[in-house]
Scaffold this active site. Structure first.
Site, PDB file in Angstrom:
ATOM      1  N   MET A  20     -13.260 -14.034 -34.962  1.00 35.12           N
ATOM      2  CA  MET A  20     -14.330 -12.823 -34.823  1.00 35.12           C
ATOM      3  C   MET A  20     -13.579 -11.556 -34.655  1.00 35.12           C
ATOM      4  O   MET A  20     -13.286 -11.152 -33.599  1.00 35.12           O
ATOM      5  CB  MET A  20     -15.395 -13.104 -34.095  1.00 35.12           C
ATOM      6  CG  MET A  20     -16.130 -14.367 -34.383  1.00 35.12           C
ATOM      7  SD  MET A  20     -17.717 -14.720 -33.272  1.00 35.12           S
ATOM      8  CE  MET A  20     -18.538 -13.375 -33.685  1.00 35.12           C
ATOM      9  N   SER A  21     -13.617 -10.927 -35.744  1.00 32.01           N
ATOM     10  CA  SER A  21     -12.860  -9.563 -35.568  1.00 32.01           C
ATOM     11  C   SER A  21     -13.805  -8.536 -35.023  1.00 32.01           C
ATOM     12  O   SER A  21     -13.212  -7.427 -34.695  1.00 32.01           O
ATOM     13  CB  SER A  21     -12.118  -9.086 -36.933  1.00 32.01           C
ATOM     14  OG  SER A  21     -13.285  -8.921 -37.917  1.00 32.01           O
ATOM     15  N   VAL A  24     -18.516  -7.353 -40.277  1.00 32.58           N
ATOM     16  CA  VAL A  24     -19.532  -7.920 -40.924  1.00 32.58           C
ATOM     17  C   VAL A  24     -18.958  -9.353 -41.275  1.00 32.58           C
ATOM     18  O   VAL A  24     -19.933 -10.283 -41.203  1.00 32.58           O
ATOM     19  CB  VAL A  24     -20.158  -7.022 -41.861  1.00 32.58           C
ATOM     20  CG1 VAL A  24     -19.280  -6.747 -43.020  1.00 32.58           C
ATOM     21  CG2 VAL A  24     -21.522  -7.708 -42.365  1.00 32.58           C
ATOM     22  N   SER A  26     -16.557 -11.847 -40.676  1.00 33.31           N
ATOM     23  CA  SER A  26     -16.526 -12.973 -39.561  1.00 33.31           C
ATOM     24  C   SER A  26     -17.814 -13.082 -38.854  1.00 33.31           C
ATOM     25  O   SER A  26     -18.047 -14.323 -38.564  1.00 33.31           O
ATOM     26  CB  SER A  26     -15.244 -12.618 -38.851  1.00 33.31           C
ATOM     27  OG  SER A  26     -15.608 -11.457 -38.080  1.00 33.31           O
ATOM     28  N   LEU A  45      -9.457 -11.592 -30.963  1.00 32.12           N
ATOM     29  CA  LEU A  45      -8.081 -11.398 -30.382  1.00 32.12           C
ATOM     30  C   LEU A  45      -7.978 -10.067 -30.296  1.00 32.12           C
ATOM     31  O   LEU A  45      -8.172  -9.049 -30.930  1.00 32.12           O
ATOM     32  CB  LEU A  45      -7.105 -11.832 -31.485  1.00 32.12           C
ATOM     33  CG  LEU A  45      -7.176 -13.256 -32.149  1.00 32.12           C
ATOM     34  CD1 LEU A  45      -6.016 -13.533 -33.146  1.00 32.12           C
ATOM     35  CD2 LEU A  45      -6.866 -14.136 -30.829  1.00 32.12           C
ATOM     36  N   CYS A 113       0.709 -10.613 -39.914  1.00 32.88           N
ATOM     37  CA  CYS A 113      -0.567 -10.859 -38.961  1.00 32.88           C
ATOM     38  C   CYS A 113      -0.976 -12.334 -39.177  1.00 32.88           C
ATOM     39  O   CYS A 113      -1.347 -12.937 -38.411  1.00 32.88           O
ATOM     40  CB  CYS A 113      -1.601  -9.970 -38.836  1.00 32.88           C
ATOM     41  SG  CYS A 113      -2.650 -10.026 -37.685  1.00 32.88           S
ATOM     42  N   CYS A 209      -4.305  -1.740 -39.291  1.00 27.78           N
ATOM     43  CA  CYS A 209      -5.380  -1.732 -38.178  1.00 27.78           C
ATOM     44  C   CYS A 209      -4.787  -0.725 -36.861  1.00 27.78           C
ATOM     45  O   CYS A 209      -5.562   0.014 -36.133  1.00 27.78           O
ATOM     46  CB  CYS A 209      -5.848  -2.945 -37.713  1.00 27.78           C
ATOM     47  SG  CYS A 209      -4.699  -4.081 -37.026  1.00 27.78           S
TER      48      CYS A 209
END
EC number: 2.8.1.13
Length: 398
Positions: A20-21, A24, A26, A45, A113, A209
């Site tokens: 879950m980042s 919307v 995830s 994370l 990543c 990011c």
């Protein structure tokens, strides 16, 4: 009897870890799996101390995003954990990103990543937790293909993220699930609204990011203070046109911000980090027709060596925003090469070249590799620049 994730267990007996980042996509994955009766565990994370970027619209994996993921987990009623992966992210993504730029390349940190932090370290954590699968909010399809699973381009081609997932290994593909592969982005946002998720209208995250304000050079200068060594700006015909403050300020195909005025539009054609030179020329010199690849990850059913010897026709993407184009995979002098049948502009070492069996939604992903060198016929034929067979390890491309 298989459940909706192609696992031979009832949903209630199937444990799924959802990455879950805080966005919307995830969040919707977690919500729909929980609604289908799976035992869902949400994990976010913490990848970096975002500072300004943590508050920037479109940033991800830091600051407000962690709070958004936590709030989503509370709304849908699942356990949620935050894991500190900052050291791993710095070592496996940020530092290689800086080194690649200093070598005159254009790296793609999202690939690194996914390849390391998410699908290696997080996947190992999911297995330690006894999970049957790790689910993410990527727009890509995963389907059973014989004894294993294969990856396919999603229904929503405008959101296709297969370019960033080509380096996923077969073992990882077998464990991963991508529930959004058959949804469009508007449908995903509608589902978020249906479940009352506060992130339903949240902007999409940016590709890089950890780069505040979109200035990647600031990150590199902070990590590598010697990155700004000056050098010459040279025309493709050999004329020295001026000086620059460091090759990290340039990318292949760049036109604006070169810092010279000659009365003709000039583009960055090549970068030689070793000699600290930036070569510029007319747009026609950007056309690339052959690539040499390194770090290849092959997911095709035919062995890579056999496919290369047979000069296999396939489709490739050399940029995430471009559609796949026809190409030929082949081998020459022990190297894997890609012949671009229609040519591409502005291709740079460090970018990915991703292989597909066909074009369009549902096309199988066959793997890909990192572009090591490029060949531009116009440069060789018109300006008699040095040929494609460059010295091994040379950071220059032509």
């Amino acid at each position: 009897m298989l459940n909706s994730l192609d696992i031979s267990k009832p949903a209630a007996d199937t444990r799924v870890v959802v990455a879950m980042s805080g966005g919307v996509d995830s969040s919707v994955v977690a919500a729909i799996l929980q609604a289908q009766g799976y035992e869902v565990i949400g994990i976010t994370l913490q990848l970096y101390d975002g500072g300004a970027s943590a508050r920037r619209a479109g940033a991800c994996c830091a600051g407000q995003d962690i709070n958004d993921a936590r709030r989503t987990a509370e709304i849908i009623g699942i356990p949620h954990y935050v894991l500190d992966y900052e050291d791993k992210f710095r070592e496996q993504v940020i530092n290689p990103f800086a080194e690649s730029y200093m070598a005159g390349e254009t790296p793609i940190p999202c690939v690194a990543c996914n390849q390391t932090v998410k699908f290696k370290d997080l996947l190992a954590t999911a297995i330690d937790l006894g999970a049957d699968a790790l689910a993410t909010g990527h727009y890509i399809e995963s389907r059973a293909n014989g004894a294993h699973r294969s990856l396919y381009r999603p229904i929503d081609l405008a959101r296709d993220q297969s370019y960033f997932l080509y380096a996923t290994t077969q073992a990882q593909v077998d464990f991963l699930r991508f529930p959004l592969g058959k949804l469009t982005k508007p449908e995903t946002r509608a589902i978020a609204e249906q479940y009352g998720l506060g992130v339903a209208a949240k902007p999409d995250s940016q590709d890089i990011c950890f780069v505040a304000n979109g200035r990647y050079t600031d990150v590199i200068q902070k990590l590598r203070p010697n990155a700004g060594e000056p050098g010459d700006i040279v025309h493709i015909d050999g004329r020295v046109l001026g000086r620059h403050d460091g090759v990290v300020g340039f990318t292949i195909g760049q036109r604006k911000g070169i810092g010279i005025a000659t009365g003709e539009p000039l583009y960055v054609i090549s970068i030689n980090a070793r000699e600290k030179t930036v070569t510029v020329g007319p747009r026609e010199c950007l056309s690339t027709n052959r690539l040499a690849l390194r770090e290849i990850n092959w997911l095709g059913q035919m062995p890579l060596g056999e496919a290369a010897r047979n000069r296999t026709e396939l489709m490739v993407k050399v940029r995430s925003t471009r559609p796949p184009a026809p190409a030929v995979l082949m081998e020459q002098d022990g190297e894997i090469l890609i012949e671009l049948l229609e040519g591409e502009e502005g291709v740079s070492p460090g970018q990915a070249c991703v292989f597909y069996a066909a074009d369009g939604a549902g096309a199988m992903v066959l793997g890909g590799g990192v572009i090591a060198r490029t060949h531009r016929a116009v440069v060789d034929n018109v300006y008699q620049h040095r040929p494609f067979q460059t010295n091994p390890g040379s950071p220059e491309t032509v």
